[in-house]
Design an enzyme around this catalytic site. Sequence first.
Site, PDB file in Angstrom:
ATOM      1  N   SER A  48       0.822  -1.214   0.000  1.00 43.16           N
ATOM      2  CA  SER A  48       0.000   0.000   0.000  1.00 43.16           C
ATOM      3  C   SER A  48       0.853   1.259   0.000  1.00 43.16           C
ATOM      4  O   SER A  48       0.421   2.298  -0.513  1.00 43.16           O
ATOM      5  CB  SER A  48      -0.913   0.019   1.225  1.00 43.16           C
ATOM      6  OG  SER A  48      -1.808  -1.056   1.184  1.00 43.16           O
ATOM      7  N   HIS A  77      -6.292 -10.359   3.844  1.00 37.53           N
ATOM      8  CA  HIS A  77      -5.175 -10.998   4.553  1.00 37.53           C
ATOM      9  C   HIS A  77      -5.694 -12.141   5.429  1.00 37.53           C
ATOM     10  O   HIS A  77      -5.025 -13.162   5.582  1.00 37.53           O
ATOM     11  CB  HIS A  77      -4.429  -9.977   5.414  1.00 37.53           C
ATOM     12  CG  HIS A  77      -3.515  -9.070   4.651  1.00 37.53           C
ATOM     13  ND1 HIS A  77      -2.406  -9.532   3.971  1.00 37.53           N
ATOM     14  CD2 HIS A  77      -3.540  -7.730   4.438  1.00 37.53           C
ATOM     15  CE1 HIS A  77      -1.790  -8.506   3.382  1.00 37.53           C
ATOM     16  NE2 HIS A  77      -2.458  -7.409   3.648  1.00 37.53           N
ATOM     17  N   THR A 124      -1.779   4.017   3.264  1.00 38.99           N
ATOM     18  CA  THR A 124      -2.518   4.720   2.205  1.00 38.99           C
ATOM     19  C   THR A 124      -2.742   6.193   2.535  1.00 38.99           C
ATOM     20  O   THR A 124      -2.347   7.061   1.741  1.00 38.99           O
ATOM     21  CB  THR A 124      -3.835   3.983   1.888  1.00 38.99           C
ATOM     22  OG1 THR A 124      -3.521   2.628   1.536  1.00 38.99           O
ATOM     23  CG2 THR A 124      -4.574   4.639   0.740  1.00 38.99           C
TER      24      THR A 124
HETATM   25 ZN   LIG Z   1      -2.252  -5.486   2.680  1.00 39.91          ZN
END
Ligand SMILES: [Zn+2]
Length: 362
Positions: A75, A256, A128
């Site tokens: 990310s 995940h 992010t």
């Molecule tokens: Zn990730």
Amino acid sequence: MAAVVAVPMQGCAAKTGSASAPCVKNVILLVGDGMGLAQVSALMIAENYKPLNMDRAIVGGFVKTYSANNRVTDSAASGTAYSTGEKTNNGYLGVDPAGKPLETILEKAEKAGLATGLVATTHIMHATPGAFYAHNSNRDDYRGIALDLLPSGLDVAIGGGRKYLVDRPDGRNLVEDLKKQGYLVADSLAGLDGVVNGQAMALYNDGLPLVVEGRDPEYLPKATAKALEILTANTPHAAGGLFLMVEGSYIDSAGHANSAEALLGEMRDFDAAVGVAFDYADAHPGTLVIVLADHETGGLTIPSGKENFLLPDSGIDFKWSTGGHTGTMIPLLAYGAHADLFGGTMDNTEVNHRMVQLLGLQ
Ligand SMILES: [Zn+2]
């Protein structure tokens, strides 16, 4: 260094007589972290093909997500591609592969007098959102990344991570520092009730829980609406605009964890935020909304229960191929002003170049 490719502006720059005049006033970028096409499809199937907010998009595209040093991005590198228009190494935020700081679209927007905001379900120092204001070659240095909030000029931030501002080995209390700079700093979204303008942050101590762990299933649309309310009031003049990034952070966590149940809760919340952004574009001409992901997480596929596809429906399965990220292209959806410039296949850096050019920030 990727060359900046000129975007055909369909006459808007020509009309204003300046090559750098903005073609759009407002950009809302919604990032579903880890949201590949299968994640969108999973929500569509779970909703029994009822139209999603995302289905209102008028343009679709595909984005290549590879980073400077890995065909499978994280990310931080993909967020940096969207925020700066440059590829960097996995784990790097707002810096090039040599560690040199890169100016972000949010910083450029601030310089140009636009109102800017960040909304996330995870903490605001996470990869992010961090990619839009921080410059750090270690994405896990949350306390270092938090320092970059102070000069960011951000108008609004809603998310988690307050603990990284107040529990620090350097003894500083960054919440107090932000207040000295004029910020109202609340400890939850509800703390912004009645706040209609000015510089404001709602920082939960930690990241928020997932929907399956008890989060308000409509947190993201509420936070997005509140951010847009304050940013719109802060928009300095008729020609000024706003840049807002909204992250559905835990679509990635669900991937995940290979959890379809967790995924669907996060996807519903994210899709509702997309609806708020599209409604804003309807009410505010000159607004461009882009919905995309930084990468796909989990290698999700949705196979039929039986391999013989001549049979009637034999059920579906959610199958995950990894606990990590994958290198597949991700879907991009665009709505509003100049959405048509985001069709087809493009690199993640190109998304930045087009947003920057349309806002007249280059
Ligand atoms: Zn990730």
